[in-house]
Design an enzyme around this catalytic site. Structure first.
Site, PDB file in Angstrom:
ATOM      1  N   GLY A   1       0.818  -1.215   0.000  1.00 23.44           N
ATOM      2  CA  GLY A   1       0.000   0.000   0.000  1.00 23.44           C
ATOM      3  C   GLY A   1       0.850   1.262   0.000  1.00 23.44           C
TER       4      GLY A   1
ATOM      5  N   ASP B   1      -1.762 -13.549   5.362  1.00 25.13           N
ATOM      6  CA  ASP B   1      -3.012 -12.792   5.243  1.00 25.13           C
ATOM      7  C   ASP B   1      -3.540 -12.501   6.640  1.00 25.13           C
TER       8      ASP B   1
ATOM      9  N   GLU C   1     -10.722   8.732  11.132  1.00 23.56           N
ATOM     10  CA  GLU C   1     -12.102   8.300  10.866  1.00 23.56           C
ATOM     11  C   GLU C   1     -12.784   7.816  12.142  1.00 23.56           C
TER      12      GLU C   1
ATOM     13  N   THR D   1      -6.892   5.730  12.901  1.00 26.41           N
ATOM     14  CA  THR D   1      -7.277   6.757  11.938  1.00 26.41           C
ATOM     15  C   THR D   1      -8.184   7.827  12.526  1.00 26.41           C
TER      16      THR D   1
ATOM     17  N   TYR E   1     -15.933   1.063   8.204  1.00 29.41           N
ATOM     18  CA  TYR E   1     -14.465   1.180   8.289  1.00 29.41           C
ATOM     19  C   TYR E   1     -14.065   1.831   9.619  1.00 29.41           C
TER      20      TYR E   1
ATOM     21  N   LEU F   1      -0.115  -2.169   8.982  1.00 31.66           N
ATOM     22  CA  LEU F   1      -0.710  -1.185   8.071  1.00 31.66           C
ATOM     23  C   LEU F   1      -1.774  -1.820   7.175  1.00 31.66           C
ATOM     24  N   ALA F   2      -1.911  -3.132   7.216  1.00 36.17           N
ATOM     25  CA  ALA F   2      -2.874  -3.795   6.327  1.00 36.17           C
ATOM     26  C   ALA F   2      -4.294  -3.489   6.773  1.00 36.17           C
TER      27      ALA F   2
ATOM     28  N   ARG G   1      -0.831   7.364  -3.582  1.00 36.52           N
ATOM     29  CA  ARG G   1      -2.182   7.169  -3.062  1.00 36.52           C
ATOM     30  C   ARG G   1      -2.991   6.365  -4.077  1.00 36.52           C
TER      31      ARG G   1
ATOM     32  N   LYS H   1     -11.924   0.156  12.634  1.00 35.44           N
ATOM     33  CA  LYS H   1     -10.657   0.727  13.104  1.00 35.44           C
ATOM     34  C   LYS H   1     -10.726   1.033  14.592  1.00 35.44           C
TER      35      LYS H   1
ATOM     36  N   GLN I   1      -8.661  -3.113   4.899  1.00 37.86           N
ATOM     37  CA  GLN I   1      -9.568  -2.702   3.825  1.00 37.86           C
ATOM     38  C   GLN I   1      -9.783  -1.235   4.152  1.00 37.86           C
TER      39      GLN I   1
HETATM   40  P1  NAP Z   1      -3.701   1.162   1.293  1.00 44.21           P
HETATM   41  O1  NAP Z   1      -2.853   1.846   0.272  1.00 44.21           O
HETATM   42  O2  NAP Z   1      -5.135   0.908   1.009  1.00 44.21           O
HETATM   43  O3  NAP Z   1      -2.983  -0.229   1.639  1.00 44.21           O
HETATM   44  C1  NAP Z   1      -3.650  -1.241   2.344  1.00 44.21           C
HETATM   45  C2  NAP Z   1      -2.751  -2.459   2.407  1.00 44.21           C
HETATM   46  O4  NAP Z   1      -3.418  -3.507   3.146  1.00 44.21           O
HETATM   47  C3  NAP Z   1      -2.395  -3.053   1.051  1.00 44.21           C
HETATM   48  O5  NAP Z   1      -1.037  -3.425   1.067  1.00 44.21           O
HETATM   49  C4  NAP Z   1      -3.279  -4.300   0.985  1.00 44.21           C
HETATM   50  O6  NAP Z   1      -2.752  -5.331   0.182  1.00 44.21           O
HETATM   51  C5  NAP Z   1      -3.224  -4.724   2.444  1.00 44.21           C
HETATM   52  N1  NAP Z   1      -4.269  -5.694   2.811  1.00 44.21           N
HETATM   53  C6  NAP Z   1      -5.617  -5.565   2.638  1.00 44.21           C
HETATM   54  N2  NAP Z   1      -6.239  -6.658   3.094  1.00 44.21           N
HETATM   55  C7  NAP Z   1      -5.295  -7.499   3.566  1.00 44.21           C
HETATM   56  C8  NAP Z   1      -5.315  -8.787   4.153  1.00 44.21           C
HETATM   57  N3  NAP Z   1      -6.453  -9.465   4.342  1.00 44.21           N
HETATM   58  N4  NAP Z   1      -4.142  -9.356   4.543  1.00 44.21           N
HETATM   59  C9  NAP Z   1      -2.965  -8.705   4.326  1.00 44.21           C
HETATM   60  N5  NAP Z   1      -2.876  -7.494   3.747  1.00 44.21           N
HETATM   61  C10 NAP Z   1      -4.025  -6.897   3.381  1.00 44.21           C
HETATM   62  O7  NAP Z   1      -3.650   1.969   2.681  1.00 44.21           O
HETATM   63  P2  NAP Z   1      -2.675   3.177   3.141  1.00 44.21           P
HETATM   64  O8  NAP Z   1      -3.267   4.456   2.697  1.00 44.21           O
HETATM   65  O9  NAP Z   1      -1.277   2.823   2.821  1.00 44.21           O
HETATM   66  O10 NAP Z   1      -2.902   3.120   4.721  1.00 44.21           O
HETATM   67  C11 NAP Z   1      -2.136   2.243   5.542  1.00 44.21           C
HETATM   68  C12 NAP Z   1      -2.916   1.954   6.816  1.00 44.21           C
HETATM   69  O11 NAP Z   1      -3.168   3.169   7.517  1.00 44.21           O
HETATM   70  C13 NAP Z   1      -4.292   1.333   6.613  1.00 44.21           C
HETATM   71  O12 NAP Z   1      -4.532   0.473   7.689  1.00 44.21           O
HETATM   72  C14 NAP Z   1      -5.239   2.517   6.658  1.00 44.21           C
HETATM   73  O13 NAP Z   1      -6.527   2.079   7.058  1.00 44.21           O
HETATM   74  C15 NAP Z   1      -4.558   3.362   7.706  1.00 44.21           C
HETATM   75  N6  NAP Z   1      -4.752   4.807   7.605  1.00 44.21           N
HETATM   76  C16 NAP Z   1      -4.523   5.447   6.430  1.00 44.21           C
HETATM   77  C17 NAP Z   1      -4.620   6.824   6.369  1.00 44.21           C
HETATM   78  C18 NAP Z   1      -4.345   7.582   5.089  1.00 44.21           C
HETATM   79  O14 NAP Z   1      -4.703   8.753   5.017  1.00 44.21           O
HETATM   80  N7  NAP Z   1      -3.670   6.973   4.123  1.00 44.21           N
HETATM   81  C19 NAP Z   1      -4.945   7.554   7.530  1.00 44.21           C
HETATM   82  C20 NAP Z   1      -5.145   6.860   8.714  1.00 44.21           C
HETATM   83  C21 NAP Z   1      -5.023   5.472   8.752  1.00 44.21           C
HETATM   84  P3  NAP Z   1      -3.134  -5.476  -1.394  1.00 44.21           P
HETATM   85  O15 NAP Z   1      -2.140  -4.624  -2.136  1.00 44.21           O
HETATM   86  O16 NAP Z   1      -2.968  -6.929  -1.639  1.00 44.21           O
HETATM   87  O17 NAP Z   1      -4.548  -4.996  -1.561  1.00 44.21           O
HETATM   88  O1  F7E Z   2     -12.453  10.924   0.883  1.00 47.16           O
HETATM   89  C1  F7E Z   2     -15.133  13.155  -0.292  1.00 47.16           C
HETATM   90  C2  F7E Z   2     -15.513  12.026   0.642  1.00 47.16           C
HETATM   91  O2  F7E Z   2     -11.941   8.587   0.114  1.00 47.16           O
HETATM   92  C3  F7E Z   2     -12.184  12.202   1.351  1.00 47.16           C
HETATM   93  C4  F7E Z   2      -8.674   6.740   3.958  1.00 47.16           C
HETATM   94  O3  F7E Z   2      -7.281   6.681   3.784  1.00 47.16           O
HETATM   95  O4  F7E Z   2      -8.480   8.827   5.104  1.00 47.16           O
HETATM   96  C5  F7E Z   2      -9.106   8.188   4.013  1.00 47.16           C
HETATM   97  O5  F7E Z   2     -10.524   8.222   4.174  1.00 47.16           O
HETATM   98  C6  F7E Z   2     -13.436  13.062   1.288  1.00 47.16           C
HETATM   99  C7  F7E Z   2     -14.696  12.412   1.870  1.00 47.16           C
HETATM  100  O6  F7E Z   2     -10.741   9.582   2.126  1.00 47.16           O
HETATM  101  C8  F7E Z   2     -15.457  11.877  -3.669  1.00 47.16           C
HETATM  102  O7  F7E Z   2     -16.936  12.002   0.853  1.00 47.16           O
HETATM  103  C9  F7E Z   2     -16.145  13.614  -2.549  1.00 47.16           C
HETATM  104  O8  F7E Z   2     -15.391  13.347   2.635  1.00 47.16           O
HETATM  105  O9  F7E Z   2     -10.176  10.379  -0.091  1.00 47.16           O
HETATM  106  P1  F7E Z   2     -11.293   9.816   0.662  1.00 47.16           P
HETATM  107  P2  F7E Z   2     -11.421   9.372   3.547  1.00 47.16           P
HETATM  108  O10 F7E Z   2     -12.787   8.844   3.448  1.00 47.16           O
HETATM  109  O11 F7E Z   2     -11.238  10.646   4.308  1.00 47.16           O
HETATM  110  C10 F7E Z   2      -8.761   8.272   6.389  1.00 47.16           C
HETATM  111  C11 F7E Z   2      -7.969   9.029   7.417  1.00 47.16           C
HETATM  112  C12 F7E Z   2      -8.572   6.806   6.434  1.00 47.16           C
HETATM  113  O12 F7E Z   2      -8.231   6.239   7.463  1.00 47.16           O
HETATM  114  C13 F7E Z   2      -9.042   6.018   5.254  1.00 47.16           C
HETATM  115  O13 F7E Z   2      -8.441   4.729   5.217  1.00 47.16           O
HETATM  116  O14 F7E Z   2     -13.743  13.315  -0.087  1.00 47.16           O
HETATM  117  N1  F7E Z   2     -15.385  12.852  -1.710  1.00 47.16           N
HETATM  118  N2  F7E Z   2     -16.207  13.027  -3.749  1.00 47.16           N
HETATM  119  C14 F7E Z   2     -14.943  11.775  -2.373  1.00 47.16           C
HETATM  120  N3  F7E Z   2     -14.147  10.760  -1.991  1.00 47.16           N
HETATM  121  C15 F7E Z   2     -13.863   9.792  -2.912  1.00 47.16           C
HETATM  122  N4  F7E Z   2     -13.051   8.765  -2.564  1.00 47.16           N
HETATM  123  N5  F7E Z   2     -14.356   9.858  -4.196  1.00 47.16           N
HETATM  124  C16 F7E Z   2     -15.156  10.882  -4.629  1.00 47.16           C
HETATM  125  O15 F7E Z   2     -15.604  10.897  -5.768  1.00 47.16           O
END
Ligand code: NAP
Ligand code: F7E
Length: 334
Positions: A11, A56, A125, A123, A147, A78-79, A182, A151, A81
């Site tokens: 990811g 997994d 969220e 998160t 989600y 970090l894994a 991303r 979390k 959905q």
């Molecule tokens: P991401 O790009 O969606 O990556 C998710 C990873 O989880 C991928 O490597 C995916 O593998 C793996 N995964 C999903 N299901 C799995 C399973 N059953 N077993 C093993 N691996 C699995 O997420 P990210 O943005 O890098 O975020 C990393 C972590 O931080 C996540 O837990 C997310 O919820 C959390 N988070 C993200 C943000 C953000 O803004 N990015 C903010 C707060 C928290 P595949 O490649 O095989 O699908």
């Molecule tokens: O949406 C609005 C949507 O999907 C941001 C994940 O990494 O951050 C992420 O969650 C905002 C929301 O991220 C579209 O309604 C409008 O208000 O980029 P997003 P998220 O939902 O904030 C948190 C911290 C995590 O932990 C999560 O794993 O944008 N929005 N129009 C849209 N969003 C998407 N995806 N697509 C649209 O068309």
């Protein structure tokens, strides 16, 4: 040489964290789940410096075997959905991976070596319908999606194993962080990739949902540095990582189009299909604790982040176009 295991290594965050730990001299193991396609786009460049192991979060036995084989000092979970809209359509799977997966991993660590230091990717969220502004480690939680609920379970089971068994388990409550790596379904990247395609004449419309939601958006490489710092402390604690600034989706869209000299109003269509059953309206984090105790600071501003992502996507689209043309030429089509 310290050893680290990263779940979710394919990811966005996993790829940056793997780079960071390799650079710090760690032996790094990345957990990868079985797939018929190759999801290694973000880690391909790391080659043999990253050791891939198959497992997994749905399969506790595979996790135990991996901990036994790799003998990590640190595990970064970090894994997940992680795509919020998908959590309504696949609510059970989201719970299995994003909630119960954390317990499976903690159990495996506890059975094999309870001294392992553990990071859980929590998160903003979890704050959902935010009860205070800004949000910090003491703000009450009110998740707004399956989600967020999953979390929250992962967060509390991490706290619980720390308190029950004395494990070095930390939860990082991270606000949104973005980058050219991303996933393209997330708002920021969906917009910057569309802008690049519009500039290249490949698309003339972008369909989005709620433009009024507000988020605290930072730069992903800064946030993985914070994860590492949490596990280097004397005692395990939970920390918020955030920029402390909030911006609306509309502002992200407006500025992304403006970087390319375009007016978003000419291209963006609001489509109810992308509006969520329940929205998180306003997130803004207070990362004062992390700044003070970890010496952590975000280094990239909102405007810089947009520029980085639009420019990266413009380069990517040009590359994709060039390879399409090359393939077509090889086939004698053009
Ligand atoms: P991401 O790009 O969606 O990556 C998710 C990873 O989880 C991928 O490597 C995916 O593998 C793996 N995964 C999903 N299901 C799995 C399973 N059953 N077993 C093993 N691996 C699995 O997420 P990210 O943005 O890098 O975020 C990393 C972590 O931080 C996540 O837990 C997310 O919820 C959390 N988070 C993200 C943000 C953000 O803004 N990015 C903010 C707060 C928290 P595949 O490649 O095989 O699908
Ligand atoms: O949406 C609005 C949507 O999907 C941001 C994940 O990494 O951050 C992420 O969650 C905002 C929301 O991220 C579209 O309604 C409008 O208000 O980029 P997003 P998220 O939902 O904030 C948190 C911290 C995590 O932990 C999560 O794993 O944008 N929005 N129009 C849209 N969003 C998407 N995806 N697509 C649209 O068309």
């Amino acid at each position: 040489m310290k050893r680290a295991l990263i779940t979710g290594v394919t990811g966005q965050d996993g790829s940056y964290l793997a780079e960071l730990l390799i650079q710090k001299g760690y032996r790094v193991y990345g957990l990868i789940r079985r797939s018929s396609t190759v999801p290694t786009e973000r880690i391909y460049h790391l080659g043999d410096s990253l050791n891939l192991v198959s497992g997994d979060l749905l399969d506790e036995k595979s996790l135990r075997q991996i901990i036994e084989e790799c003998q990590p000092d640190e595990v970064y979970n970090l894994a997940a959905q992680s795509f919020v809209p998908e959590s309504w359509t696949q609510s059970i799977l989201t719970g299995e991976i994003t909630a119960l997966g954390v317990t499976r991993l903690l159990n495996a660590i506890r059975d094999v070596n309870p001294q392992v230091r553990f990071y859980q990717a929590s998160t903003s969220e979890m704050f959902g319908k935010a009860q205070t502004v800004p949000q910090d480690e003491k703000t009450p939680f009110y998740p707004r999606s399956p989600y967020g609920v999953s979390k929250l379970y992962g967060h509390w089971i991490t706290v619980n194993y720390r308190e029950s068994y004395g494990m070095f388990a930390c939860s990082g409550i991270l606000f949104n962080h973005e980058s050219p790596r991303r996933g393209r379904e997330f708002l920021t990247r969906k917009v910057t990739y569309a802008v690049a395609r519009i500039v290249a004449g490949l698309q003339n419309e972008l369909r989005l949902g709620n433009l009024d939601a507000q988020r605290d958006w930072g730069y992903a490489p800064d946030y993985v540095e914070g994860m590492w710092r949490m596990l280097q402390q004397e005692s395990p604690e939970d920390y918020v990582l955030a920029t402390g600034e909030t911006h609306s989706v509309r502002e992200w869209v407006d500025k992304s189009f403006a970087v390319a000299g375009l007016d978003y109003k000419d291209y963006v269509v609001v489509d109810p299909r992308f509006v969520r059953p329940a929205e998180v309206d306003l997130l803004i984090g207070d990362s004062g604790k992390a700044r003070k105790q970890l010496g952590w600071n975000p280094t990239v501003t909102f405007d810089e982040l947009i520029e980085i992502m639009v420019e990266a996507d413009e380069a990517l689209v040009q590359e994709q176009e060039a390879s399409q043309h090359a393939i077509a030429a090889l086939r004698g089509i053009r």
